[in-house]
Write a protein that holds these residues in place. Structure first.
Motif, PDB file in Angstrom:
ATOM      1  N   ASP A  45       1.275  -1.148  -0.069  1.00 51.15           N
ATOM      2  CA  ASP A  45      -0.218   0.059   0.132  1.00 51.15           C
ATOM      3  C   ASP A  45       0.735   0.783  -0.275  1.00 51.15           C
ATOM      4  O   ASP A  45       1.723   1.515   0.704  1.00 51.15           O
ATOM      5  N   GLU A  74      -2.336   6.719  -1.536  1.00 53.19           N
ATOM      6  CA  GLU A  74      -3.701   7.047  -2.446  1.00 53.19           C
ATOM      7  C   GLU A  74      -2.450   8.725  -3.628  1.00 53.19           C
ATOM      8  O   GLU A  74      -1.698   9.821  -2.493  1.00 53.19           O
ATOM      9  N   SER A  75      -3.007   8.568  -4.533  1.00 51.83           N
ATOM     10  CA  SER A  75      -1.881   9.523  -5.542  1.00 51.83           C
ATOM     11  C   SER A  75      -3.078  10.740  -5.814  1.00 51.83           C
ATOM     12  O   SER A  75      -3.717  10.423  -5.819  1.00 51.83           O
ATOM     13  N   ARG A  82      -6.362  10.368  -7.947  1.00 53.22           N
ATOM     14  CA  ARG A  82      -7.018  10.339  -6.999  1.00 53.22           C
ATOM     15  C   ARG A  82      -7.388   8.352  -6.825  1.00 53.22           C
ATOM     16  O   ARG A  82      -8.938   8.613  -6.974  1.00 53.22           O
ATOM     17  N   ARG A  83      -6.424   7.498  -6.809  1.00 54.21           N
ATOM     18  CA  ARG A  83      -6.744   6.484  -7.065  1.00 54.21           C
ATOM     19  C   ARG A  83      -5.947   6.450  -6.158  1.00 54.21           C
ATOM     20  O   ARG A  83      -4.639   7.352  -6.190  1.00 54.21           O
ATOM     21  N   PRO A  84      -5.466   4.860  -6.256  1.00 49.90           N
ATOM     22  CA  PRO A  84      -3.789   4.183  -5.074  1.00 49.90           C
ATOM     23  C   PRO A  84      -2.776   4.572  -6.164  1.00 49.90           C
ATOM     24  O   PRO A  84      -3.102   4.106  -7.561  1.00 49.90           O
ATOM     25  N   ASP A 107       3.525  14.864  -6.411  1.00 49.84           N
ATOM     26  CA  ASP A 107       2.788  14.113  -6.172  1.00 49.84           C
ATOM     27  C   ASP A 107       3.900  13.280  -5.424  1.00 49.84           C
ATOM     28  O   ASP A 107       4.035  11.768  -5.426  1.00 49.84           O
TER      29      ASP A 107
END
Lengths: 343, 306
Positions: B75, B78-79, B83-85, B270
């Motif tokens: 894990d 989140e990017s 806006r997703r893993p 990011d």
């Protein structure tokens, strides 16, 4: 040169007035200056001489290994009467090399490919020349390893050269050379790089194979003792030329050329106490500008006016030749000694 | 062999642990990650809320334990940008990079062996001199510039090939050639000099004296020995491509791979995505190194893996 005194049949290999040059920075080196020799079936010819005398170059020329900057300037090499030069000759040469004429090199440590299995390196000759399949070649390679005295040959096939000792590698080289049952084996100082104890074993193996396979052998060496023990005939080379040739025992007992006399005289002996080692004064001539006349005149005690003209190899006895204006004259005061025969 | 592999995998794990530490220190302890990730216009309240949301407000020790725990579960967070893993983004882009590397390095490797070998057959001959000249030329060109020139010529002027992006086979040509060029130049030079050395070795004389045909002497005897240094350099090229060249080439050609994504992740600050990329690349490099060691052993039996 006369046809061999031992073999009555036509010669297998004839080298005819061969000249080889090397284009070096110092100039054009005349490596071979007209070498003529022949060898018949079942015969063993010893070629002796010091480093740079052209022994190895002669062998390499026969095997087609003269590379840039070297080249064959003139002369001919014939196998069973057929020239190895020219377009047809080269194709013919490629088919007989490794099959009818094979060579064993001086340094077994570098002569085998380090990354290929022994079985592959022996097998590829059989596949190339006898059209064997890989499986057939493998079985034959195993027999060959056994024939040269390597134990557990099947396991050894899958090993690489670094897993073998020097003597064992030379045995592998010999197995490779006799793979196609050649008629002539050229051994270029096959024992020079080996321990003394191993040397005798390798020479014994060569002698034994020669007998069982009926091989002719050209043995290139600077060890006169080896020649005395193994060879029928001997050719002595100096400065790119053969200066004396004859039956081995004759040449050792009554050397005709002063250089041969000097060479025998400077062979150290174990069975006699002497204060110092004997050598021939001076150095071999520069082969970029070879001397006019006899190439040994600068070092020769007998040198005189006649020696300014180049002597040709001429019969001094029915089966012996020497290139000297004063053959068979003792050149040095010290009595000659023939090298001891290995027991 | 088995013991060797285990040992190398163990060493690889050590490297991964080292990378973990460096990534953690670089992202959490050097500078303020919250400040980096949020725009300059963000208020102090927004910053505090964000820090709390992603756990950046807690003590370093706790953060590190969490960080390692998350990594173990793959894990990466989140990017922010997508806006997703982050891992999803990486796994989506990685195959594109691998395809580009496959095409580019594949081209370099397939061309380098024959070109270098042919040049080595006649050292100093015109083929050899041309190869060396073109090789030096290829080494000297900046890659991004070469890519741009290719685009101008083949895509803009001649209109033969697409300028950028990913699609059918035609889209691969320019980026693959750009990626291949410096690697090809280095590999050709290596094959050439190595083959010149090998062809002068005594075992080549033995092979010739055996009457073997010329192609076998060159391709089997000399080439097998050349492969040892070749694999070393090719492996290095693969690693460099993964860890650097693709960033340049993918940026020039807008190739949707990991390199371009890394570039974008930097631009968009990011951090979590960048972390995921650095990690993935590090693990790939460890895997490649282990694989290379095995290949060495296959090529050169003298190498001891113990």
């Amino acid at each position: 040169m006369s046809v061999s005194a031992i073999s009555s049949s036509a010669p297998l290999l004839e080298v005819d007035n061969l000249k080889v040059e090397f284009d070096t920075r110092r100039g054009l080196v005349q490596g071979l200056r007209g070498v003529t020799l022949s060898i018949g079936r079942g015969e063993t010819l010893g070629v002796v001489g010091e480093s740079g005398s052209g022994k190895s170059v002669t062998a390499q020329a026969v095997m087609g290994l003269i590379d840039m900057p070297g080249r064959i300037a003139s002369g001919d090499i014939r196998w069973k009467g057929r020239s190895l030069f020219g377009r047809d000759g080269e194709r013919y040469a490629q088919d007989i090399r490794g099959k009818e004429v094979a060579m064993v090199f001086q340094d077994p440590m570098t002569s085998l490919n380090p990354v290929l299995k022994i079985g592959t390196q022996i097998g590829e000759v059989l596949e190339r020349h006898l059209g064997m399949t890989r499986a057939q070649a493998r079985n034959r390679a195993e027999e060959l390893l056994a024939a040269v005295g390597i134990s557990a040959p099947r396991r050894r096939l899958d090993q690489h050269p670094h897993e073998f000792s020097g003597g064992m590698r030379q045995r592998v080289m010999i197995a490779m050379a006799i793979a196609c049952e050649p008629q002539l084996l050229i051994a270029d100082e096959p024992t020079t790089a080996l321990d003394v104890t191993i040397q005798a074993q390798i020479l014994e193996l060569l002698a034994q194979l020669q007998e069982t396979l009926g091989l002719s052998v050209i043995l290139i060496t600077h060890d006169l003792g080896v020649v005395a023990g193994l060879c029928h005939r001997v050719a002595v080379m100096y400065a790119g030329q053969i200066i004396e040739t004859g039956l081995a025992e004759d040449v050792f007992e009554r050397p005709a050329h002063p250089y041969t006399q000097g060479l025998l005289r400077s062979t150290p002996r174990l069975d006699e106490v002497s204060d110092r080692l004997v050598s021939i004064e001076g150095t071999p001539p520069n082969l970029v500008v070879p001397p006019e006349g006899c190439s040994f005149q600068q070092r020769c005690p007998l040198s005189g006016e006649a020696c300014r003209k180049a002597p040709r190899l001429e019969h001094i006895r029915p089966d012996a030749e020497a290139a000297c204006w004063k053959p068979s004259v003792p050149a040095w005061a010290t009595p000659l000694m023939s090298p001891s025969m290995p027991s | 062999m088995g013991g060797f592999l285990l040992r190398r995998i163990g060493q690889g794990l050590l490297v991964v642990i080292g990378v973990t530490l460096i990534v953690f220190i670089a992202t959490r302890m050097v500078g303020d990650p919250v400040r980096v990730m949020l725009p300059l216009s963000a208020t102090d309240e927004q910053r505090a809320a964000f820090a709390q949301q992603v756990g950046l407000d807690r003590p370093m020790g706790e953060q590190f334990v969490d960080f390692v725990g998350d990594l173990a579960r793959l894990d990466f967070g989140e990017s922010m940008w997508q806006r997703r893993p982050a891992l999803d983004v990486v796994l989506e882009r990685l195959p594109n990079t691998l395809k580009l590397i496959g095409a580019g390095l594949g081209l370099a490797i397939l061309l380098a062996l024959p070109l270098g070998a042919i040049a080595a057959l006649r050292p100093g001959g015109w083929i050899d001199r041309t190869t060396v000249f073109v090789g030096l030329f290829g080494l000297s060109l900046p890659q991004f510039w070469f890519g741009l020139i290719l685009i101008v010529f083949f895509a803009v002027t001649l209109r033969w090939l697409p300028t950028s992006g990913m699609g059918g086979m035609a889209y691969y040509i320019l980026p693959a050639v750009t990626l291949a060029m410096p690697s090809l130049a280095r590999l050709v030079m290596l094959v050439r000099s190595s083959m010149i050395d090998e062809l002068n070795q005594q075992y080549v004389k033995t092979a010739r004296a055996k009457g073997l045909r010329f192609p076998r002497v060159v391709m089997v005897h000399a080439m097998r020995n050349t492969l040892v240094p070749f694999v070393t350099l090719a492996g290095w090229e693969l690693i460099s491509a993964l860890a650097g060249y693709t960033v340049v080439v993918e940026t020039v050609f807008a190739w949707p791979g990991l390199g371009l994504t890394a570039m974008q992740a930097i631009q968009k600050s990011d951090l979590f995505l960048l972390q995921a990329i650095v990690f993935t690349v590090a693990i790939l490099i460890v895997v490649i190194n282990v694989a290379l060691d095995v290949v060495y052993k296959l090529i050169d039996p003298r190498i001891r893996l113990a």
